[in-house]
Design a protein around this motif. Structure first.
Motif, PDB file in Angstrom:
ATOM      1  N   VAL A 239     120.664 -16.641   9.108  1.00 21.46           N
ATOM      2  CA  VAL A 239     121.526 -15.576   8.603  1.00 21.46           C
ATOM      3  C   VAL A 239     122.934 -16.128   8.427  1.00 21.46           C
ATOM      4  O   VAL A 239     123.530 -16.630   9.392  1.00 21.46           O
ATOM      5  N   GLY A 240     123.453 -16.080   7.206  1.00 24.12           N
ATOM      6  CA  GLY A 240     124.819 -16.539   6.963  1.00 24.12           C
ATOM      7  C   GLY A 240     125.043 -17.993   7.331  1.00 24.12           C
ATOM      8  O   GLY A 240     126.111 -18.347   7.831  1.00 24.12           O
ATOM      9  N   GLY A 241     124.022 -18.822   7.121  1.00 15.89           N
ATOM     10  CA  GLY A 241     124.159 -20.232   7.424  1.00 15.89           C
ATOM     11  C   GLY A 241     123.953 -20.597   8.876  1.00 15.89           C
ATOM     12  O   GLY A 241     124.101 -21.761   9.254  1.00 15.89           O
ATOM     13  N   GLU A 242     123.599 -19.640   9.709  1.00 16.74           N
ATOM     14  CA  GLU A 242     123.365 -19.880  11.140  1.00 16.74           C
ATOM     15  C   GLU A 242     121.971 -19.405  11.508  1.00 16.74           C
ATOM     16  O   GLU A 242     121.505 -18.370  11.028  1.00 16.74           O
ATOM     17  N   THR A 243     121.280 -20.150  12.368  1.00 14.31           N
ATOM     18  CA  THR A 243     119.953 -19.753  12.830  1.00 14.31           C
ATOM     19  C   THR A 243     120.051 -19.256  14.273  1.00 14.31           C
ATOM     20  O   THR A 243     120.487 -19.996  15.159  1.00 14.31           O
ATOM     21  N   ALA A 246     118.579 -13.000  15.493  1.00 14.47           N
ATOM     22  CA  ALA A 246     119.396 -12.038  14.755  1.00 14.47           C
ATOM     23  C   ALA A 246     119.150 -10.595  15.172  1.00 14.47           C
ATOM     24  O   ALA A 246     120.031  -9.742  15.052  1.00 14.47           O
TER      25      ALA A 246
END
Length: 332
Positions: A239-243, A246
């Motif tokens: 999500v948004g470049g981050e794992t 979430a």
């Protein structure tokens, strides 16, 4: 307060009784209960033996019939109610109104508890279930703040049971859409979240593992990282470049520090989640809560949570983490 503990099989039932449970809850090996994992639950003979074991020691057995039948299969749930009455179960735990109606009309002396899957979070909902189906207890969903629990205890026409320890669910109980979205199999119609037939584990050369649910990648685990049962809500997503987790981190509800407040509110029973867990879990968690409850009953004013209890419970928590979950939110 009564201590109500999980029994996924006969050894777990016996372990819970021996460790101090006032009651255990169990299910048949079919889709009438929400823990229909392969190799779990009770045959007719095993349930009879479990009930005899519990009753010989002055304890109770509740039968979980907490999933939602469609009209074509309602007879399966009705036969399960018949067996509960015939075998001598102390209560059924049901959510669906037709199941409760059948039990009310056919076996009026068989106690009926409203399942957490019924998602009764208001006094009018509890009153409706009491007036129409004569429920003797209701299990509250794990989405309420402690203030909401206290108000419901004041307003409810029946005694209330709350979850004290175990896995959390981020959805309103009985309304999960995530698993059914990925698999096409509703947890409430198929008796299990993330049905095993849709789960695939892959081992990699570096020792890491990945898990898929119906071919959808849910998570990857490092070689030394503990891996729990794969559910969509507790997977990791980009999500948004981050794992990261979430939706919900793997963590367990632990309300031990709230025990005096729950007792003061008038909560009738504390429920331990975990019918899918083994004998070691059931024994340790039941014994810990039994000691905490006994010590509170002996000296309520001087009671405090023992660090040794928290340490023991943390061993059995998802991700080795515990939380108060919605109980500690400051909005309600």
């Amino acid at each position: 307060m009564h201590l109500v503990c999980p029994a996924g099989n006969l050894p777990a039932l016996q372990a819970a009784i021996d460790a101090g449970a006032d009651a255990v809850y169990a299910g048949f090996r079919d889709q009438t209960n929400a823990r229909a994992f392969p190799g779990l639950n009770f045959s007719d003979d095993e349930l009879r033996r479990g009930i005899s074991y519990a009753h010989a020691r002055g304890r109770k057995v509740y039968l979980a019939l907490n999933t939602y039948p469609d009209s074509a299969r309602l007879s399966i749930w009705e036969r399960a109610v018949d067996k509960a009455a015939d075998f001598g179960c102390d209560a059924i735990i049901a959510a669906e109104m037709s199941v409760l109606d059948y039990a009310t009309r056919t076996y009026p002396r068989l106690a009926r508890h409203l399942s957490v899957q019924g998602s009764a979070t208001t006094a009018p909902a509890l009153r409706y279930m009491y007036e129409h189906f004569g429920i003797e207890r209701a299990v509250l969903p794990r989405v309420l703040s402690v203030q909401q629990v206290e108000r419901l205890c004041e307003q409810s026409p029946v005694p209330l049971e709350v979850f004290a320890f175990g896995s959390l669910c981020i959805m309103v109980e009985g309304r999960c859409q995530l698993s059914s979205y990925v698999t096409g199999a509703s947890p409430n119609r198929h008796g299990v979240c993330s049905p095993a037939s849709f789960v695939r584990w892959d081992e990699h050369a570096d020792g890491s593992r990945s898990v898929r649910l119906n071919q959808v990648l849910i998570d990857r685990f490092k070689p030394s990282e503990p891996a729990g049962y794969p559910t969509v809500c507790k997977g990791r997503f980009a999500v948004g470049g981050e794992t990261f987790h979430a939706l919900e981190e793997p963590t367990s509800l632990n309300t031990l520090e709230l025990l005096p407040r729950l007792a003061a509110a008038g909560v009738a029973a504390l429920k331990i989640e975990g019918r899918q867990r083994g004998v070691a879990y059931v024994t340790s968690v039941t014994r810990t809560w039994r000691e905490a409850l006994d010590r509170y009953q002996a000296a309520p004013s001087g009671w405090s949570s023992d660090p040794a209890w928290q340490k023991e419970l943390s061993k059995h928590a998802e991700g080795h983490q515990t939380t108060l979950g919605p109980y500690h939110r400051n909005w309600h």
